[in-house]
Design a protein around this motif. Structure first.
Motif, PDB file in Angstrom:
ATOM      1  N   LYS A 230       0.864  -1.176   0.000  1.00  0.00           N
ATOM      2  CA  LYS A 230       0.000   0.000   0.000  1.00  0.00           C
ATOM      3  C   LYS A 230       0.900   1.225   0.000  1.00  0.00           C
ATOM      4  O   LYS A 230       1.744   1.383   0.880  1.00  0.00           O
ATOM      5  N   LYS A 232       1.526   5.541  -1.523  1.00  0.00           N
ATOM      6  CA  LYS A 232       1.105   6.785  -2.169  1.00  0.00           C
ATOM      7  C   LYS A 232       2.380   7.560  -2.482  1.00  0.00           C
ATOM      8  O   LYS A 232       3.130   7.942  -1.573  1.00  0.00           O
ATOM      9  N   HIS A 234       4.214  10.669  -4.741  1.00  0.00           N
ATOM     10  CA  HIS A 234       4.143  11.893  -5.539  1.00  0.00           C
ATOM     11  C   HIS A 234       5.539  12.151  -6.095  1.00  0.00           C
ATOM     12  O   HIS A 234       6.485  12.399  -5.335  1.00  0.00           O
ATOM     13  N   GLU A 265      -1.017   4.379  -5.180  1.00  0.00           N
ATOM     14  CA  GLU A 265      -1.494   5.629  -5.783  1.00  0.00           C
ATOM     15  C   GLU A 265      -0.290   6.432  -6.277  1.00  0.00           C
ATOM     16  O   GLU A 265       0.566   6.854  -5.490  1.00  0.00           O
ATOM     17  N   GLY A 277       6.276  10.703  -0.367  1.00  0.00           N
ATOM     18  CA  GLY A 277       5.194   9.744  -0.248  1.00  0.00           C
ATOM     19  C   GLY A 277       5.410   8.808   0.910  1.00  0.00           C
ATOM     20  O   GLY A 277       6.268   9.025   1.780  1.00  0.00           O
TER      21      GLY A 277
END
Length: 311
Positions: A230, A232, A234, A265, A277
């Motif tokens: 999992k 995220k 950027h 993501e 992130g």
């Protein structure tokens, strides 16, 4: 008598079964691991831990801008591979070492300078003493120079110049000859190496070894790869084309390792350079299966032949 023999065989069988069960337990008991990571423009924090055989063997590691620590625990006894010290202390120690080194080098330079000065002074004194002991040396030299005529001196100079020119021409021709021989040898050696490499790459054995090795490595990586991810992220590389290429490579990895894109993501930034992130991973693998892949890779005939060739 037969009863004793059967009892001994029974004991031997129990011991062998116990050893086999222990080996299977060691090889096929899962190695579990988890990891967490967070990075921003200001800094990063990474934590990884792993356990095996009911955490008899335990591994943990912490990395950040301020602290770094790696610890292995065997039966609960910690073994520190990296001490938990601030990075600033290490940097201060390095600065102190640099200062000490600079001081020692400065002292060495001063000592050598003083020695050179003393040597120059002694040589000057010796020259002065020799000049004082031979006051008429300049007059003698003038008288000796007058004995030779101007024509003889010119002839000697011309002959010496001609000798020097011919010597330089000979040395130049010799250098060109040696350089040409060396260049021919280098070209021939490079051509032979390129030919051998081309034959090696185009050989059917090499192609089969590459295909088999690639498949085995991918299987091993998939086995060790985390089962749960999992994240995220950027990211941006300031150049739109480079960011687009990186996004394409990540998509290829997703398809190769069957990663669910919903769990990760990705937020690309095509205007500025940025990387921040967080990520959480969890997985397990078996040492026995990894060992089987390694043995398959090593004992493949084509790969074994290539390893022997390089040795």
């Amino acid at each position: 008598m037969i009863h004793i023999i059967l009892l001994v065989l029974k004991i031997i069988g129990i011991v062998l079964l116990a050893i086999l069960a222990l080996c299977l337990l060691l090889l096929f008991f899962p190695v579990t691991y988890t990891g967490k990571g967070q990075w921003e423009q200001s800094g990063y924090h990474i934590y990884v831990k792993s356990g095996w055989l009911f955490h008899i063997l335990h591994f943990s590691a912490k990395f950040s801008d301020e602290k770094r620590a790696v610890i292995i625990r065997i039966f609960g006894i910690p073994i520190r591979l990296l001490k938990d010290k601030p990075v600033s202390e290490k940097e201060s120690k390095r600065a102190e070492k640099k200062k000490k080194r600079h001081k020692t080098e400065k002292k060495k330079k001063e000592s050598t300078h003083s020695d050179d000065k003393l040597k120059f002074q002694t040589e000057k004194n010796q020259d002065d003493l020799q000049a004082d002991s031979n006051p008429n040396s300049d007059e003698r030299q003038d008288q000796e120079k007058k004995q030779y005529g101007q024509t003889d001196r010119r002839i000697d100079k011309i002959i010496n110049k001609i000798k020097v020119i011919f010597r330089k021409i000979y040395d130049f021709i010799k250098k060109i000859k040696n350089a040409a021989k060396k260049a021919c040898k280098d070209v021939r050696r490079t051509y032979n190496k390129a030919k051998d490499f081309k034959d090696f790459i185009s050989a059917e054995t090499t192609k089969e070894a590459y295909r088999y090795g690639k498949s085995i490595i991918l299987k091993a990586v998939k086995h060790v790869f985390p089962t749960k991810i999992k994240a995220k992220i950027h990211f941006g590389l300031e150049q739109p084309d480079a960011t687009g290429k990186l996004l394409g490579y990540i998509a290829m990895l997703f398809s190769m390792f069957n990663i669910n894109p919903k769990r990760i993501e990705l937020i690309p930034d095509f205007d500025k350079k940025i990387m921040e992130g967080n990520i959480n991973i969890k997985g397990h693998f078996f040492l026995g299966i990894v060992l089987i892949y390694i043995l398959k890779f090593y004992f493949k005939k084509e790969i074994h032949d290539i390893i022997k060739k390089f040795h």
